[in-house]
Design an enzyme around this catalytic site. Structure first.
Site, mmCIF file in Angstrom:
data_model
loop_
_atom_site.group_PDB
_atom_site.id
_atom_site.type_symbol
_atom_site.label_atom_id
_atom_site.label_comp_id
_atom_site.label_asym_id
_atom_site.label_seq_id
_atom_site.Cartn_x
_atom_site.Cartn_y
_atom_site.Cartn_z
ATOM 1 N N HIS A 102 -6.349 -1.993 15.230
ATOM 2 C CA HIS A 102 -5.285 -1.131 14.686
ATOM 3 C C HIS A 102 -5.668 -0.600 13.317
ATOM 4 O O HIS A 102 -6.493 -1.167 12.619
ATOM 5 C CB HIS A 102 -3.967 -1.908 14.582
ATOM 6 N N HIS A 104 -4.155 0.696 9.516
ATOM 7 C CA HIS A 104 -3.028 0.658 8.575
ATOM 8 C C HIS A 104 -2.935 1.995 7.845
ATOM 9 O O HIS A 104 -3.956 2.508 7.382
ATOM 10 C CB HIS A 104 -3.250 -0.397 7.487
HETATM 11 P P1 5GP Z 1 -4.295 -7.087 10.016
HETATM 12 O O1 5GP Z 1 -4.147 -8.155 9.001
HETATM 13 O O2 5GP Z 1 -4.700 -7.675 11.341
HETATM 14 O O3 5GP Z 1 -5.142 -5.945 9.585
HETATM 15 O O4 5GP Z 1 -2.862 -6.444 10.157
HETATM 16 C C1 5GP Z 1 -1.872 -6.945 10.966
HETATM 17 C C2 5GP Z 1 -0.583 -6.336 10.463
HETATM 18 O O5 5GP Z 1 0.397 -6.503 11.475
HETATM 19 C C3 5GP Z 1 -0.062 -7.000 9.197
HETATM 20 O O6 5GP Z 1 0.108 -6.025 8.199
HETATM 21 C C4 5GP Z 1 1.256 -7.616 9.640
HETATM 22 O O7 5GP Z 1 2.233 -7.502 8.660
HETATM 23 C C5 5GP Z 1 1.609 -6.840 10.878
HETATM 24 N N1 5GP Z 1 2.356 -7.589 11.885
HETATM 25 C C6 5GP Z 1 2.145 -8.857 12.275
HETATM 26 N N2 5GP Z 1 3.007 -9.202 13.255
HETATM 27 C C7 5GP Z 1 3.774 -8.101 13.465
HETATM 28 C C8 5GP Z 1 4.850 -7.826 14.382
HETATM 29 O O8 5GP Z 1 5.276 -8.638 15.162
HETATM 30 N N3 5GP Z 1 5.400 -6.581 14.338
HETATM 31 C C9 5GP Z 1 4.953 -5.639 13.467
HETATM 32 N N4 5GP Z 1 5.577 -4.462 13.490
HETATM 33 N N5 5GP Z 1 3.941 -5.855 12.605
HETATM 34 C C10 5GP Z 1 3.354 -7.076 12.605
#
Ligand code: 5GP
Ligand code: ZN
Length: 247
Positions: A102, A104
């Site tokens: 994903h 951001h």
């Molecule tokens: P990563 O750290 O993997 O780059 O980003 C994962 C993102 O997903 C984090 O910013 C976190 O806040 C978000 N996130 C985690 N669980 C959920 C969820 O259940 N729903 C949503 N909408 N975002 C989530």
């Protein structure tokens, strides 16, 4: 479709977990980050499950880029942040916490300290409001992109040429009578410009040429009105005439 039963983002894709959704298409899904670091923090994910950039195929990578580009435009138009941070984490060592590929998109305010994560959940009403705002802005972005696609690249390039020709004529005019908006020069320009387009020819090229002439007519109206007001008495009373250059 590649999906994992226990992956939280796959659950959101399948509609088994809630999310403040902004947009979806065949390959991607956009929703608000539930732990927003900043107001408007948005995620763009693939529908298919790929753990990270190394697993994702080119189609998925391209789709994420395409959607992110549009969401970025929507964030800018809806929230007007000072800046926009776009990032993507791969592996625990890089800070990845959800192992489903994903992107951001994080609006940023000048002077705010940089952070990638927070554990403070967003206020649901605000997340819903932002999702709605971004969805509306995105619909507009998509409509404009669609219109741009309807204009063939060749016509877009030609318009650049037409613009150069017109502006050159404006700049070369030494007197008001040589201005391409004056009646005789206008006819001398428009007739050959439309000569290759007989009435009823609705090709993209001819429609573009007619629209171009119509735009010039609109533009020249203000100039002509100024001429009538200022030259009837053979004197200038309102300063410089309106510019008829094309930006
Ligand atoms: P990563 O750290 O993997 O780059 O980003 C994962 C993102 O997903 C984090 O910013 C976190 O806040 C978000 N996130 C985690 N669980 C959920 C969820 O259940 N729903 C949503 N909408 N975002 C989530
Ligand atoms: Zn997944």
């Amino acid at each position: 479709m590649a999906t994992r039963p226990d992956c939280i983002f796959c659950k959101i894709v399948r509609g088994e977990a809630p999310a403040h959704r902004v947009y979806e298409d065949e390959l991607t899904l956009v929703f608000m980050d539930i732990f927003p670091v900043t107001d408007g923090h948005t995620l763009v994910i693939t529908r298919d499950h790929f753990e990270n950039v190394f697993e994702a195929d080119e189609v998925a990578l391209t789709a994420i880029a395409r959607t992110s580009h549009k969401v970025a435009a929507a964030i800018r138009s809806a929230l007007a942040p000072d800046g926009l941070m776009i990032f993507q984490l791969n592996g625990q060592a890089a800070g990845q916490t959800v192992f489903h590929y994903h992107m951001h998109l994080m609006p940023r305010t000048s002077g705010e300290p940089l952070a990638l994560h927070t554990r403070v959940p967003g206020v649901p009403a605000r997340l819903a409001e932002l999702a709605g705002k971004l969805a509306r802005a995105l619909a507009l972005v998509l409509a404009v992109a669609h219109m741009a696609c309807l204009t063939p690249a060749s016509v877009r390039q030609e318009r650049e040429v037409w613009r150069g020709e017109w502006n050159a004529r404006v700049l070369a005019a030494k007197t008001a009578w040589e201005n391409p908006c004056a009646t005789r020069p206008f006819i001398a320009w428009a007739d050959p410009f439309l000569a290759s387009c007989p009435e009823g020819d609705e090709s993209a090229e001819c429609s573009a040429r007619r629209d171009w002439v119509e735009d010039r007519v609109d533009q020249c109206r203000a100039w002509t009105a100024w001429q009538l007001r200022n030259f009837n008495k053979h004197e200038r009373t309102e300063g410089e005439p309106p510019s008829v250059l094309i930006d």
